[in-house]
Motif scaffolding. Structure first.
Motif, short mmCIF file in Angstrom:
data_model
loop_
_atom_site.label_atom_id
_atom_site.label_comp_id
_atom_site.label_asym_id
_atom_site.label_seq_id
_atom_site.Cartn_x
_atom_site.Cartn_y
_atom_site.Cartn_z
N UNK A 139 -7.00 -9.02 1.18
CA UNK A 139 -7.17 -10.38 0.62
C UNK A 139 -6.51 -11.46 1.47
N UNK A 140 -5.42 -11.11 2.15
CA UNK A 140 -4.72 -12.08 2.99
C UNK A 140 -4.95 -11.87 4.47
N UNK A 141 -6.05 -11.24 4.83
CA UNK A 141 -6.34 -11.02 6.25
C UNK A 141 -6.59 -12.35 6.94
N UNK A 142 -6.03 -12.49 8.14
CA UNK A 142 -6.27 -13.69 8.95
C UNK A 142 -6.69 -13.27 10.36
N UNK A 143 -7.38 -14.18 11.04
CA UNK A 143 -7.63 -14.09 12.46
C UNK A 143 -6.94 -15.26 13.13
N UNK A 144 -6.60 -15.11 14.40
CA UNK A 144 -5.90 -16.15 15.15
C UNK A 144 -6.75 -16.52 16.35
N UNK A 145 -7.24 -17.76 16.34
CA UNK A 145 -8.13 -18.23 17.41
C UNK A 145 -7.33 -19.04 18.41
N UNK A 146 -7.45 -18.66 19.67
CA UNK A 146 -6.75 -19.35 20.76
C UNK A 146 -7.79 -20.02 21.65
N UNK A 147 -8.18 -21.27 21.32
CA UNK A 147 -9.30 -21.90 22.04
C UNK A 147 -9.05 -22.03 23.54
N UNK A 148 -7.81 -22.35 23.94
CA UNK A 148 -7.55 -22.55 25.37
C UNK A 148 -7.55 -21.23 26.13
N UNK A 149 -7.33 -20.13 25.42
CA UNK A 149 -7.34 -18.81 26.06
C UNK A 149 -8.70 -18.15 25.92
N UNK A 150 -9.59 -18.76 25.13
CA UNK A 150 -10.95 -18.23 24.98
C UNK A 150 -11.02 -16.91 24.25
N UNK A 151 -10.06 -16.71 23.32
CA UNK A 151 -10.06 -15.42 22.61
C UNK A 151 -9.65 -15.61 21.16
N UNK A 152 -9.95 -14.59 20.36
CA UNK A 152 -9.54 -14.56 18.96
C UNK A 152 -8.98 -13.18 18.66
N UNK A 153 -7.87 -13.16 17.93
CA UNK A 153 -7.22 -11.91 17.52
C UNK A 153 -7.66 -11.64 16.08
N UNK A 154 -8.39 -10.52 15.87
CA UNK A 154 -9.06 -10.33 14.59
C UNK A 154 -8.41 -9.29 13.69
N UNK A 155 -7.31 -8.66 14.13
CA UNK A 155 -6.72 -7.62 13.29
C UNK A 155 -7.77 -6.58 12.95
N UNK A 156 -7.90 -6.27 11.65
CA UNK A 156 -8.91 -5.28 11.24
C UNK A 156 -10.12 -5.93 10.59
N UNK A 157 -10.30 -7.25 10.80
CA UNK A 157 -11.46 -7.93 10.22
C UNK A 157 -12.73 -7.67 11.03
N UNK A 158 -12.61 -7.66 12.37
CA UNK A 158 -13.79 -7.42 13.22
C UNK A 158 -13.39 -6.54 14.39
#
Ligand SMILES: [Zn+2]
Length: 211
Positions: A139-158
Protein backbone atom coordinates in the motif's frame (compact mmCIF):
# COMPACT_ATOMS: atom_id res chain seq x y z
CA UNK A 1 30.38 17.13 -8.76
CA UNK A 2 27.99 15.12 -10.88
CA UNK A 3 25.49 12.76 -9.32
CA UNK A 4 25.77 9.12 -10.30
CA UNK A 5 24.11 5.79 -9.51
CA UNK A 6 26.06 3.00 -7.79
CA UNK A 7 24.76 -0.54 -7.39
CA UNK A 8 25.35 -3.83 -5.60
CA UNK A 9 23.40 -7.04 -5.02
CA UNK A 10 22.76 -8.39 -1.53
CA UNK A 11 21.44 -11.89 -0.76
CA UNK A 12 19.13 -13.05 2.01
CA UNK A 13 15.53 -14.03 2.61
CA UNK A 14 12.02 -12.63 2.18
CA UNK A 15 9.25 -13.82 4.50
CA UNK A 16 5.52 -13.12 4.31
CA UNK A 17 2.35 -15.07 5.06
CA UNK A 18 4.34 -17.80 6.81
CA UNK A 19 6.64 -18.62 3.90
CA UNK A 20 10.32 -17.77 3.43
CA UNK A 21 12.21 -17.46 0.15
CA UNK A 22 15.84 -16.90 -0.83
CA UNK A 23 16.14 -13.55 -2.64
CA UNK A 24 18.77 -11.31 -4.21
CA UNK A 25 18.04 -7.61 -3.70
CA UNK A 26 19.47 -4.67 -5.59
CA UNK A 27 21.05 -1.91 -3.50
CA UNK A 28 20.94 1.48 -5.23
CA UNK A 29 22.99 4.46 -4.07
CA UNK A 30 22.55 7.91 -5.67
CA UNK A 31 25.11 10.60 -4.98
CA UNK A 32 28.52 12.08 -5.75
CA UNK A 33 31.90 11.63 -4.03
CA UNK A 34 30.70 13.54 -0.95
CA UNK A 35 27.11 12.57 -0.17
CA UNK A 36 24.50 10.01 -1.16
CA UNK A 37 21.13 8.50 -0.44
CA UNK A 38 20.56 4.76 -0.09
CA UNK A 39 17.49 3.23 -1.72
CA UNK A 40 16.34 0.22 0.32
CA UNK A 41 18.18 -1.53 3.13
CA UNK A 42 17.97 -5.27 2.51
CA UNK A 43 20.07 -7.93 4.20
CA UNK A 44 23.45 -6.55 5.25
CA UNK A 45 24.69 -3.17 6.46
CA UNK A 46 28.20 -4.14 5.31
CA UNK A 47 26.96 -4.81 1.76
CA UNK A 48 25.41 -1.32 1.70
CA UNK A 49 28.39 0.43 3.26
CA UNK A 50 30.67 -1.20 0.67
CA UNK A 51 28.80 0.88 -1.95
CA UNK A 52 28.54 4.00 0.22
CA UNK A 53 32.22 4.07 1.22
CA UNK A 54 33.12 7.12 3.30
CA UNK A 55 30.37 9.33 1.86
CA UNK A 56 27.78 11.02 4.06
CA UNK A 57 24.41 9.24 3.83
CA UNK A 58 21.64 11.89 3.72
CA UNK A 59 18.72 9.47 3.84
CA UNK A 60 17.69 5.83 3.73
CA UNK A 61 14.70 5.78 1.37
CA UNK A 62 12.55 2.63 1.45
CA UNK A 63 10.55 1.79 -1.69
CA UNK A 64 8.23 -0.29 0.54
CA UNK A 65 8.39 -2.16 3.83
CA UNK A 66 8.73 -5.84 2.88
CA UNK A 67 11.38 -7.30 5.15
CA UNK A 68 13.86 -7.85 2.31
CA UNK A 69 13.85 -4.06 1.72
CA UNK A 70 13.87 -2.70 5.30
CA UNK A 71 15.39 -5.37 7.53
CA UNK A 72 18.66 -3.54 8.23
CA UNK A 73 17.27 0.01 7.90
CA UNK A 74 17.46 0.68 11.68
CA UNK A 75 21.00 -0.77 11.86
CA UNK A 76 22.05 1.33 8.87
CA UNK A 77 20.55 4.41 10.55
CA UNK A 78 22.63 3.64 13.63
CA UNK A 79 25.78 3.39 11.50
CA UNK A 80 25.14 6.50 9.37
CA UNK A 81 22.88 8.73 11.51
CA UNK A 82 20.68 9.14 8.40
CA UNK A 83 16.87 9.31 8.65
CA UNK A 84 14.74 6.43 7.35
CA UNK A 85 12.02 7.54 4.91
CA UNK A 86 8.91 5.42 4.20
CA UNK A 87 5.39 6.04 2.93
CA UNK A 88 3.09 5.81 5.97
CA UNK A 89 0.60 3.55 4.15
CA UNK A 90 3.18 0.77 4.62
CA UNK A 91 3.00 0.98 8.40
CA UNK A 92 1.29 -2.45 8.83
CA UNK A 93 3.96 -4.03 6.62
CA UNK A 94 6.83 -2.33 8.50
CA UNK A 95 5.37 -3.54 11.81
CA UNK A 96 5.62 -7.18 10.66
CA UNK A 97 9.42 -6.78 10.70
CA UNK A 98 10.19 -4.05 13.20
CA UNK A 99 7.20 -3.93 15.55
CA UNK A 100 5.01 -0.94 16.19
CA UNK A 101 4.95 2.15 18.35
CA UNK A 102 2.38 0.43 20.57
CA UNK A 103 4.61 -2.63 20.98
CA UNK A 104 5.96 -2.65 24.57
CA UNK A 105 9.20 -4.26 23.35
CA UNK A 106 9.75 -1.47 20.84
CA UNK A 107 11.42 1.13 23.00
CA UNK A 108 14.44 1.88 20.86
CA UNK A 109 12.98 3.88 18.00
CA UNK A 110 12.54 1.07 15.46
CA UNK A 111 10.17 3.24 13.44
CA UNK A 112 11.02 5.30 10.38
CA UNK A 113 11.74 9.02 10.71
CA UNK A 114 10.23 10.85 7.73
CA UNK A 115 6.98 10.12 5.89
CA UNK A 116 7.27 9.96 2.10
CA UNK A 117 4.43 11.52 0.11
CA UNK A 118 3.54 11.61 -3.57
CA UNK A 119 5.16 14.63 -5.21
CA UNK A 120 7.85 15.07 -2.56
CA UNK A 121 11.35 15.92 -3.80
CA UNK A 122 14.55 14.53 -2.28
CA UNK A 123 17.72 16.48 -3.10
CA UNK A 124 21.14 14.83 -3.19
CA UNK A 125 24.42 15.75 -4.86
CA UNK A 126 22.79 18.57 -6.85
CA UNK A 127 20.09 16.37 -8.35
CA UNK A 128 16.49 15.60 -7.47
CA UNK A 129 14.53 12.42 -6.83
CA UNK A 130 10.76 12.78 -7.19
CA UNK A 131 8.59 10.51 -5.04
CA UNK A 132 5.81 8.71 -6.94
CA UNK A 133 3.30 6.88 -4.72
CA UNK A 134 2.60 3.63 -6.61
CA UNK A 135 0.47 1.37 -4.38
CA UNK A 136 -0.32 -2.20 -5.41
CA UNK A 137 2.65 -4.42 -4.52
CA UNK A 138 2.35 -2.81 -1.09
CA UNK A 139 0.00 0.00 0.00
CA UNK A 140 2.90 2.39 0.65
CA UNK A 141 5.04 1.39 -2.32
CA UNK A 142 6.84 4.30 -3.97
CA UNK A 143 9.05 4.82 -7.01
CA UNK A 144 11.78 7.45 -7.17
CA UNK A 145 12.17 9.30 -10.47
CA UNK A 146 15.48 11.02 -11.18
CA UNK A 147 14.79 13.16 -14.29
CA UNK A 148 18.35 14.49 -14.63
CA UNK A 149 19.75 10.96 -14.41
CA UNK A 150 17.15 9.58 -16.82
CA UNK A 151 16.14 6.75 -14.53
CA UNK A 152 13.48 5.62 -12.08
CA UNK A 153 13.93 3.33 -9.08
CA UNK A 154 10.85 1.11 -8.93
CA UNK A 155 11.45 -1.22 -5.98
CA UNK A 156 9.08 -4.15 -6.50
CA UNK A 157 6.42 -2.17 -8.40
CA UNK A 158 7.88 -2.78 -11.88
CA UNK A 159 10.45 -5.39 -12.92
CA UNK A 160 12.05 -6.37 -16.20
CA UNK A 161 9.14 -8.43 -17.57
CA UNK A 162 6.20 -6.87 -15.80
CA UNK A 163 4.58 -5.68 -12.56
CA UNK A 164 5.72 -6.90 -9.16
CA UNK A 165 4.02 -9.72 -7.32
CA UNK A 166 0.52 -9.17 -5.93
CA UNK A 167 -0.35 -12.64 -4.64
CA UNK A 168 0.27 -12.01 -0.93
CA UNK A 169 -1.11 -9.90 1.91
CA UNK A 170 -1.39 -6.13 1.41
CA UNK A 171 -1.05 -6.51 -2.41
CA UNK A 172 -3.57 -5.89 -5.19
CA UNK A 173 -3.16 -6.51 -8.92
CA UNK A 174 -5.63 -3.91 -10.32
CA UNK A 175 -4.07 -1.31 -8.01
CA UNK A 176 -0.50 -1.99 -9.16
CA UNK A 177 -1.53 -1.89 -12.82
CA UNK A 178 -3.32 1.43 -12.28
CA UNK A 179 -0.23 2.83 -10.51
CA UNK A 180 2.11 1.72 -13.29
CA UNK A 181 -0.10 3.15 -16.02
CA UNK A 182 -0.75 6.46 -14.25
CA UNK A 183 2.68 7.19 -12.76
CA UNK A 184 5.36 5.15 -14.55
CA UNK A 185 4.05 5.05 -18.13
CA UNK A 186 3.74 8.85 -17.90
CA UNK A 187 7.56 9.08 -17.73
CA UNK A 188 9.68 9.51 -20.88
CA UNK A 189 9.78 6.14 -22.69
CA UNK A 190 13.59 5.98 -22.70
CA UNK A 191 13.73 6.23 -18.89
CA UNK A 192 15.89 3.44 -17.45
CA UNK A 193 14.13 1.37 -14.78
CA UNK A 194 16.33 0.27 -11.86
CA UNK A 195 14.38 -2.49 -10.11
CA UNK A 196 14.37 -3.95 -6.62
CA UNK A 197 15.34 -7.40 -7.90
CA UNK A 198 16.99 -8.46 -11.14
CA UNK A 199 17.86 -6.61 -14.33
CA UNK A 200 17.23 -3.08 -15.50
CA UNK A 201 14.59 -2.39 -18.12
CA UNK A 202 13.03 0.72 -19.71
CA UNK A 203 9.60 2.32 -19.52
CA UNK A 204 9.13 1.73 -23.26
CA UNK A 205 9.94 -1.99 -23.00
CA UNK A 206 7.52 -2.54 -20.12
CA UNK A 207 4.79 -0.47 -21.76
CA UNK A 208 5.10 -2.67 -24.86
CA UNK A 209 4.75 -5.79 -22.69
CA UNK A 210 1.83 -4.68 -20.55
CA UNK A 211 0.06 -2.88 -23.40
ZN1 LIG B 1 8.37 -6.48 -2.02
Amino acid sequence: MTARVDHAVSSGTFSLDGETFEVDNNIWVVGDDTECIVIDAPHSVDDIMAVVGDRKVKAIVCTHAHDDHVRVAPALRERTVAPIMLHPDDRPVWELTHGGADDPDNTDGQLWDVDLADGMSIEVAGTTLQVLHTPGHAPGAVCLYAPELGCVFTGDTLFSGGPGATGRSFSDRPTIEASIRAKLFALPPETVVHTGHGDDTTIAAEQALLG
